[in-house]
Design a protein around this motif. Structure first.
Motif, mmCIF file in Angstrom:
data_model
loop_
_atom_site.group_PDB
_atom_site.id
_atom_site.type_symbol
_atom_site.label_atom_id
_atom_site.label_comp_id
_atom_site.label_asym_id
_atom_site.label_seq_id
_atom_site.Cartn_x
_atom_site.Cartn_y
_atom_site.Cartn_z
ATOM 1 N N ASP A 71 0.838 -1.188 0.000
ATOM 2 C CA ASP A 71 0.000 0.000 0.000
ATOM 3 C C ASP A 71 0.877 1.244 0.000
ATOM 4 N N ARG A 72 0.480 2.209 -0.788
ATOM 5 C CA ARG A 72 1.165 3.500 -0.808
ATOM 6 C C ARG A 72 0.225 4.537 -0.215
ATOM 7 N N GLU A 73 0.718 5.276 0.745
ATOM 8 C CA GLU A 73 -0.055 6.303 1.416
ATOM 9 C C GLU A 73 0.652 7.631 1.205
ATOM 10 N N ALA A 74 0.219 8.655 1.919
ATOM 11 C CA ALA A 74 0.829 9.974 1.761
ATOM 12 C C ALA A 74 1.077 10.609 3.115
ATOM 13 N N PHE A 75 2.182 11.341 3.211
ATOM 14 C CA PHE A 75 2.511 12.141 4.380
ATOM 15 C C PHE A 75 2.644 13.575 3.888
ATOM 16 N N ALA A 76 1.754 14.456 4.348
ATOM 17 C CA ALA A 76 1.711 15.842 3.866
ATOM 18 C C ALA A 76 2.092 16.804 4.981
ATOM 19 N N LEU A 77 2.970 17.745 4.672
ATOM 20 C CA LEU A 77 3.377 18.777 5.619
ATOM 21 C C LEU A 77 2.551 20.042 5.369
ATOM 22 N N ARG B 180 4.528 20.301 1.091
ATOM 23 C CA ARG B 180 5.380 19.187 0.656
ATOM 24 C C ARG B 180 4.645 17.876 0.892
ATOM 25 N N LEU B 181 4.715 16.971 -0.074
ATOM 26 C CA LEU B 181 4.008 15.704 -0.022
ATOM 27 C C LEU B 181 4.992 14.571 -0.273
ATOM 28 N N PHE B 182 4.936 13.550 0.585
ATOM 29 C CA PHE B 182 5.822 12.396 0.475
ATOM 30 C C PHE B 182 4.982 11.143 0.270
ATOM 31 N N SER B 183 5.420 10.269 -0.621
ATOM 32 C CA SER B 183 4.822 8.936 -0.688
ATOM 33 C C SER B 183 5.250 8.193 0.559
ATOM 34 N N ALA B 184 4.325 7.470 1.183
ATOM 35 C CA ALA B 184 4.625 6.731 2.417
ATOM 36 C C ALA B 184 4.168 5.289 2.260
ATOM 37 N N TRP B 185 4.888 4.371 2.910
ATOM 38 C CA TRP B 185 4.515 2.966 2.868
ATOM 39 C C TRP B 185 5.068 2.243 4.088
ATOM 40 N N ASP B 186 4.639 1.011 4.247
ATOM 41 C CA ASP B 186 5.084 0.157 5.356
ATOM 42 C C ASP B 186 4.782 0.797 6.721
ATOM 43 N N GLY C 195 -4.276 3.201 4.909
ATOM 44 C CA GLY C 195 -5.030 2.405 3.951
ATOM 45 C C GLY C 195 -6.494 2.253 4.291
ATOM 46 N N ASP C 196 -6.874 2.441 5.527
ATOM 47 C CA ASP C 196 -8.277 2.290 5.909
ATOM 48 C C ASP C 196 -8.996 3.635 5.958
ATOM 49 N N ASP C 197 -8.518 4.609 5.164
ATOM 50 C CA ASP C 197 -9.121 5.943 5.064
ATOM 51 C C ASP C 197 -9.135 6.711 6.376
ATOM 52 N N LEU C 198 -8.174 6.467 7.233
ATOM 53 C CA LEU C 198 -8.019 7.240 8.458
ATOM 54 C C LEU C 198 -6.852 8.203 8.265
ATOM 55 N N PHE C 199 -6.910 9.324 8.976
ATOM 56 C CA PHE C 199 -5.858 10.320 8.887
ATOM 57 C C PHE C 199 -5.311 10.590 10.275
ATOM 58 N N TYR C 200 -3.997 10.686 10.373
ATOM 59 C CA TYR C 200 -3.317 10.870 11.652
ATOM 60 C C TYR C 200 -2.439 12.102 11.591
#
Length: 111
Positions: free
Chosen positions: A2-8, A12-18, A76-81
């Protein structure tokens, strides 16, 4: 994978995984709430919600990321932290980020 995102906050946007979360902790909280009504009056009360937090580790694509940075991480479960970066470790072609993830949910207004 799964590829997610980390946004500042600066965009700035980073691809996130694992994504790997540690032990979750949870508590019920409340805070004052104010509603401005169309007639100009203000109604006050309280709003209750659940706060949940855990340690987190995840990988991001390389880029300029610093310890202490805070951003939003999608899962991946549509939650945001809301994540605060505690440490960063360079891997071969990406960064391994360790931090604290937190979210508020289950909002209710007592009647």
């Amino acid at each position: 994978m799964d590829r997610e995102a980390f946004a500042l906050p600066d965009g700035r946007l980073f691809s996130a995984w694992d994504l790997r979360f540690g032990d979750w902790q949870r508590r019920r909280e409340s805070r004052p709430s104010f509603v401005h009504l169309p007639d100009g009056s203000v109604r006050s009360g309280a709003v209750s919600y659940t706060t949940e937090w855990a340690s987190i580790r995840f990988c991001v694509s390389g880029g300029s990321l610093e310890t202490g940075a805070t951003g939003q991480l999608s899962s991946g479960d549509d939650l945001f932290y809301q994540v605060t970066v505690v440490s960063i470790e360079w891997q071969e072609d990406h960064l391994r980020v360790t931090g604290t993830a937190m979210r508020n949910f289950d909002f209710s207004v007592p009647q």
